[in-house]
Enzyme design. Structure first.
Site, PDB file in Angstrom:
ATOM      1  N   GLY A 290      26.225  38.856  56.575  1.00 42.71           N
ATOM      2  CA  GLY A 290      27.141  37.858  57.127  1.00 42.71           C
ATOM      3  C   GLY A 290      27.548  36.760  56.173  1.00 42.71           C
TER       4      GLY A 290
ATOM      5  N   ASN B 104      40.237  43.753  56.382  1.00 42.54           N
ATOM      6  CA  ASN B 104      38.930  44.153  55.867  1.00 42.54           C
ATOM      7  C   ASN B 104      38.783  43.606  54.454  1.00 42.54           C
ATOM      8  OD1 ASN B 104      36.442  45.709  55.726  1.00 42.54           O
ATOM      9  ND2 ASN B 104      37.529  47.136  54.396  1.00 42.54           N
TER      10      ASN B 104
ATOM     11  N   HIS C 102      36.871  44.359  50.860  1.00 39.62           N
ATOM     12  CA  HIS C 102      36.201  45.465  50.162  1.00 39.62           C
ATOM     13  C   HIS C 102      35.796  44.980  48.767  1.00 39.62           C
ATOM     14  CE1 HIS C 102      35.266  49.689  49.423  1.00 39.62           C
ATOM     15  NE2 HIS C 102      35.758  49.507  48.212  1.00 39.62           N
TER      16      HIS C 102
ATOM     17  N   GLU D  56      34.927  37.489  46.802  1.00 36.47           N
ATOM     18  CA  GLU D  56      35.219  37.787  48.215  1.00 36.47           C
ATOM     19  C   GLU D  56      35.187  36.508  49.037  1.00 36.47           C
ATOM     20  OE1 GLU D  56      33.079  41.147  50.059  1.00 36.47           O
ATOM     21  OE2 GLU D  56      32.306  41.590  48.077  1.00 36.47           O
TER      22      GLU D  56
HETATM   23  C1  GRF Z   1      30.624  42.693  51.241  1.00 31.29           C
HETATM   24  O1  GRF Z   1      30.506  43.012  49.885  1.00 31.29           O
HETATM   25  C2  GRF Z   1      31.847  43.331  51.831  1.00 31.29           C
HETATM   26  O2  GRF Z   1      32.911  43.418  50.944  1.00 31.29           O
HETATM   27  C3  GRF Z   1      31.369  44.715  52.131  1.00 31.29           C
HETATM   28  O3  GRF Z   1      30.060  44.544  52.594  1.00 31.29           O
HETATM   29  C4  GRF Z   1      29.518  43.334  52.066  1.00 31.29           C
HETATM   30  C5  GRF Z   1      29.136  42.508  53.230  1.00 31.29           C
HETATM   31  O4  GRF Z   1      28.454  41.355  52.866  1.00 31.29           O
HETATM   32  N1  GRF Z   1      32.271  45.400  53.005  1.00 31.29           N
HETATM   33  P1  GRF Z   1      28.202  40.205  53.914  1.00 31.29           P
HETATM   34  O5  GRF Z   1      27.597  40.833  55.159  1.00 31.29           O
HETATM   35  O6  GRF Z   1      29.510  39.551  54.216  1.00 31.29           O
HETATM   36  O7  GRF Z   1      27.252  39.283  53.250  1.00 31.29           O
END
Ligand code: GRF
Length: 233
Positions: free
Chosen positions: A13, A103, A105, A175
């Site tokens: 999360g 989403n 990624h 991200e």
């Molecule tokens: C992130 O790297 C996201 O891009 C991928 O899974 C990971 C999730 O991390 N799909 P978090 O649960 O947001 O810490």
């Protein structure tokens, strides 16, 4: 009018946390009103509870599709953010939320995506390929894993001595900076998915002109904000 966001997450999360931290102090027109997970013990649900956000553990199996649809309807959800959500979203939900489901990624799609490409596997594949650049991608969701129209990407370098962990950490930082800003702009209608499946409201590519973007610290937020702001004007 406030845009009501549901975040679906299976694990840690940290992207959810970045989104909450970004939206809360800005009096944004977007608000996370629901966090749902296929894993009842996920940290994402725990975080949402701490922040006083409604949570739901999703039913899997035969009731999955109907219960998820009902949940989204009951919470009057406008926008869905998949933040580390590992289950396939039922196609009826994808259809109803066309242009309203995003989403994140941890690689530069369309490379290193698709079914089975999640978590450490992605970074392992990047390292094994010899690629010198990876990064974060935020895209609209369609029926195929990691395939929907790309909204924004941010590159990060891959270093010779990287491990899956060091690369994942560097990408995750991007991200956290990219996802909330894109979500905010989709929620406010500044970024849209057109009928031709093209995304409007973004630069051709959200990326720096220099060889590499800053990869950490406040400079990274400033650089991504500046790149997106160019698209706003
Ligand atoms: C992130 O790297 C996201 O891009 C991928 O899974 C990971 C999730 O991390 N799909 P978090 O649960 O947001 O810490």
């Amino acid at each position: 009018m406030t845009s009501r966001i549901a975040v679906l997450a299976s694990g840690r999360g940290s992207n959810l946390e970045a989104l909450l931290d970004y939206l809360a102090p800005r009096a944004s027109n977007a608000m996370v009103t629901l966090v749902a997970s296929d894993k009842s013990g996920s940290s994402a649900l725990a975080l949402a509870q701490v922040r006083d956000i409604e949570t739901s553990s999703l039913e899997m199996g035969a009731r999955y599709e109907a219960s998820l649809s009902d949940l989204l309807e009951n919470h009057a959800v406008d926008l869905i953010v998949l933040a580390g959500y590992l289950k396939l979203v039922p196609s009826s939900v994808i259809h109803s939320f066309r242009g309203r489901m995003l989403n994140v990624h941890p690689a530069l799609l369309p490379a290193f995506g698709g079914e089975g490409m999640y978590g450490a596997r992605i970074h392992r594949a990047v390292l094994a390929s010899g690629a010198r650049v990876s990064g974060a991608t935020v895209h609209f969701v369609d029926e195929i894993y990691d395939h929907g129209a790309i909204i924004a990407q941010w590159p990060v370098p891959v270093y010779g001595d990287d491990t899956e962990t060091t690369l994942a950490t560097r990408v995750l930082r991007a991200e956290h900076a990219l996802l909330p800003r894109v979500v905010d702009r989709v929620a406010s209608g500044r970024i849209k998915l057109g009928v031709d499946n093209r995304v409007s409201g973004v630069m051709d590519i959200v990326a720096p002109r220099d060889a590499f973007a800053p990869v950490s610290g406040e400079d990274l937020d400033v650089a991504i904000e500046a790149a997106l702001a160019l698209a706003d004007s």
